[in-house]
Motif scaffolding. Structure first.
Motif, PDB file in Angstrom:
ATOM      1  N   ASN A 119      41.459  40.128  55.410  1.00 17.31           N
ATOM      2  CA  ASN A 119      40.968  38.806  55.755  1.00 17.31           C
ATOM      3  C   ASN A 119      40.292  38.196  54.532  1.00 17.31           C
ATOM      4  N   PHE A 120      40.795  37.054  54.106  1.00 20.82           N
ATOM      5  CA  PHE A 120      40.216  36.377  52.956  1.00 20.82           C
ATOM      6  C   PHE A 120      39.300  35.258  53.446  1.00 20.82           C
ATOM      7  N   ASN A 121      38.370  34.850  52.573  1.00 17.67           N
ATOM      8  CA  ASN A 121      37.421  33.807  52.932  1.00 17.67           C
ATOM      9  C   ASN A 121      37.002  33.056  51.673  1.00 17.67           C
ATOM     10  N   GLU A 122      35.869  32.355  51.731  1.00 21.64           N
ATOM     11  CA  GLU A 122      35.479  31.503  50.605  1.00 21.64           C
ATOM     12  C   GLU A 122      35.020  32.290  49.381  1.00 21.64           C
ATOM     13  N   TYR A 123      34.669  33.568  49.559  1.00 25.23           N
ATOM     14  CA  TYR A 123      34.231  34.369  48.402  1.00 25.23           C
ATOM     15  C   TYR A 123      35.171  35.533  48.099  1.00 25.23           C
ATOM     16  N   HIS A 124      35.977  35.978  49.051  1.00 27.35           N
ATOM     17  CA  HIS A 124      36.996  37.002  48.821  1.00 27.35           C
ATOM     18  C   HIS A 124      38.354  36.300  48.904  1.00 27.35           C
ATOM     19  N   LEU A 125      38.956  36.077  47.732  1.00 24.05           N
ATOM     20  CA  LEU A 125      40.100  35.183  47.630  1.00 24.05           C
ATOM     21  C   LEU A 125      41.414  35.948  47.574  1.00 24.05           C
ATOM     22  N   ASN A 126      42.463  35.311  48.046  1.00 18.57           N
ATOM     23  CA  ASN A 126      43.794  35.920  48.071  1.00 18.57           C
ATOM     24  C   ASN A 126      44.382  35.905  46.658  1.00 18.57           C
ATOM     25  N   PRO A 127      44.652  37.072  46.061  1.00 21.28           N
ATOM     26  CA  PRO A 127      45.241  37.090  44.720  1.00 21.28           C
ATOM     27  C   PRO A 127      46.571  36.343  44.636  1.00 21.28           C
ATOM     28  N   GLY A 128      47.292  36.291  45.753  1.00 29.70           N
ATOM     29  CA  GLY A 128      48.569  35.595  45.770  1.00 29.70           C
ATOM     30  C   GLY A 128      48.455  34.106  45.526  1.00 29.70           C
ATOM     31  N   ALA A 129      47.249  33.566  45.666  1.00 32.41           N
ATOM     32  CA  ALA A 129      47.033  32.142  45.409  1.00 32.41           C
ATOM     33  C   ALA A 129      46.986  31.833  43.919  1.00 32.41           C
ATOM     34  N   PHE A 130      46.990  32.886  43.093  1.00 34.79           N
ATOM     35  CA  PHE A 130      46.901  32.727  41.645  1.00 34.79           C
ATOM     36  C   PHE A 130      48.064  33.483  40.994  1.00 34.79           C
ATOM     37  N   PRO A 131      49.260  32.887  41.029  1.00 36.25           N
ATOM     38  CA  PRO A 131      50.468  33.610  40.606  1.00 36.25           C
ATOM     39  C   PRO A 131      50.427  34.092  39.163  1.00 36.25           C
ATOM     40  N   PHE A 132      49.636  33.468  38.290  1.00 38.24           N
ATOM     41  CA  PHE A 132      49.561  33.912  36.898  1.00 38.24           C
ATOM     42  C   PHE A 132      48.974  35.324  36.783  1.00 38.24           C
ATOM     43  N   LEU A 133      48.225  35.765  37.804  1.00 38.06           N
ATOM     44  CA  LEU A 133      47.663  37.113  37.759  1.00 38.06           C
ATOM     45  C   LEU A 133      48.744  38.182  37.857  1.00 38.06           C
ATOM     46  N   LYS A 134      49.899  37.828  38.427  1.00 30.00           N
ATOM     47  CA  LYS A 134      50.981  38.804  38.571  1.00 30.00           C
ATOM     48  C   LYS A 134      51.490  39.286  37.214  1.00 30.00           C
ATOM     49  N   THR A 135      51.405  38.428  36.197  1.00 29.91           N
ATOM     50  CA  THR A 135      51.841  38.832  34.864  1.00 29.91           C
ATOM     51  C   THR A 135      51.008  40.005  34.368  1.00 29.91           C
TER      52      THR A 135
END
Length: 265
Positions: free
Chosen positions: A3-19
């Motif tokens: 469960n994600f929220n305002e302080y624990h964020l979904n890494p998938g929302a930041f695709p550049f991190l996949k690199t």
């Protein structure tokens, strides 16, 4: 399911991190090779110079947190040292910069390359990239990192089994090897390592993509100028504002930390 929220964020929302995540084993191997192959002089220089030093974040007892990295405020550390002309007890700015460059080229070419690739495509979105190690018994007091313009990602590199966790607000979160945990560190948090082994992650601070770039750059420049004046060895990462208020301890159910927090003030 997480469960994600305002302080624990979904890494998938930041695709550049996949690199970075796709290269996690290469990055881990560069870290371990460095620890195994570096000379005593190289190790001393690295931990004396290449890591952000905080005057505000305290640990319980004799437990330790160590960090060193190659990117700070969007610049490779050798460039950052030169820009701010940081003076060290044992090194001039020119000597420290040259040594930092040599170490990066010798031990961390793949990490440097992936940072360059991401920042080329994402217009210098990555701001700080460094290795953070929690040594056994670590217990860091409740604090904030007053960086409202950035999020912090942790890429798990070496994560042993056991109670190694991040308490942030009402959650207790765990790291996993090869995966990112992304947090908004402007919320109160206190990590710990209650195992007998080291835990190492790659810390990746990046601008909040939804915020206007001119606004976050202006804020960063003002903030870093103040932090470097207060403590040049912070590398602009930590500052006097990184302190949780007593009300935060109570609000987030962490009032038990107040006793030893007062002792560490």
């Amino acid at each position: 399911m997480t469960n994600f929220n305002e302080y624990h964020l979904n890494p998938g929302a930041f695709p550049f991190l996949k690199t970075l995540q796709d290269k996690w084993q290469v990055i881990r191997d560069e870290f371990t090779s460095f620890l195994n192959q570096a000379s005593e002089e190289e190790l001393k220089f690295t931990y004396d110079v290449l890591g952000p030093k905080s005057q505000t974040i305290k640990t319980k007892g004799s437990s330790k947190y160590s960090a060193f990295g190659i990117l700070f405020q969007g610049l490779f550390i050798d460039e950052y040292i030169q820009l701010h002309q940081i003076k060290y007890p044992d090194y001039s700015a020119e000597t420290a910069s040259a040594k930092a460059l040599a170490l990066r080229e010798k031990y961390f070419p793949n990490l440097a390359q992936v940072i360059t690739e991401v920042n080329f495509v994402e217009d210098n979105l990555l701001r700080n990239v460094y290795f953070g190690t929690f040594h056994p018994g670590l217990d860091i007091k409740l604090h904030v990192n007053y960086n409202p313009h950035m999020n912090r990602g942790y890429l798990g590199l070496i994560v042993p089994e056991g109670d190694i966790a991040m308490k942030i607000c009402h959650d207790k979160l765990y790291w996993y090897e090869g995966e990112f945990m992304v947090l908004d560190h402007s919320y109160p948090h206190c990590p710990h390592n209650y195992t007998n082994c080291d835990r190492t992650v790659l810390v990746v601070d990046f601008f909040k993509p939804e915020m206007p770039r001119a606004e976050v750059i202006a804020f960063e420049q003002e903030q870093v100028a103040q932090r470097m004046q207060d403590n040049p060895y912070s590398l602009g990462v930590f500052g006097k504002s990184d302190k949780a208020e007593a009300a935060d301890f109570i609000k987030y159910g962490l009032a038990h930390q107040l006793d030893w927090d007062k002792a560490l003030s």
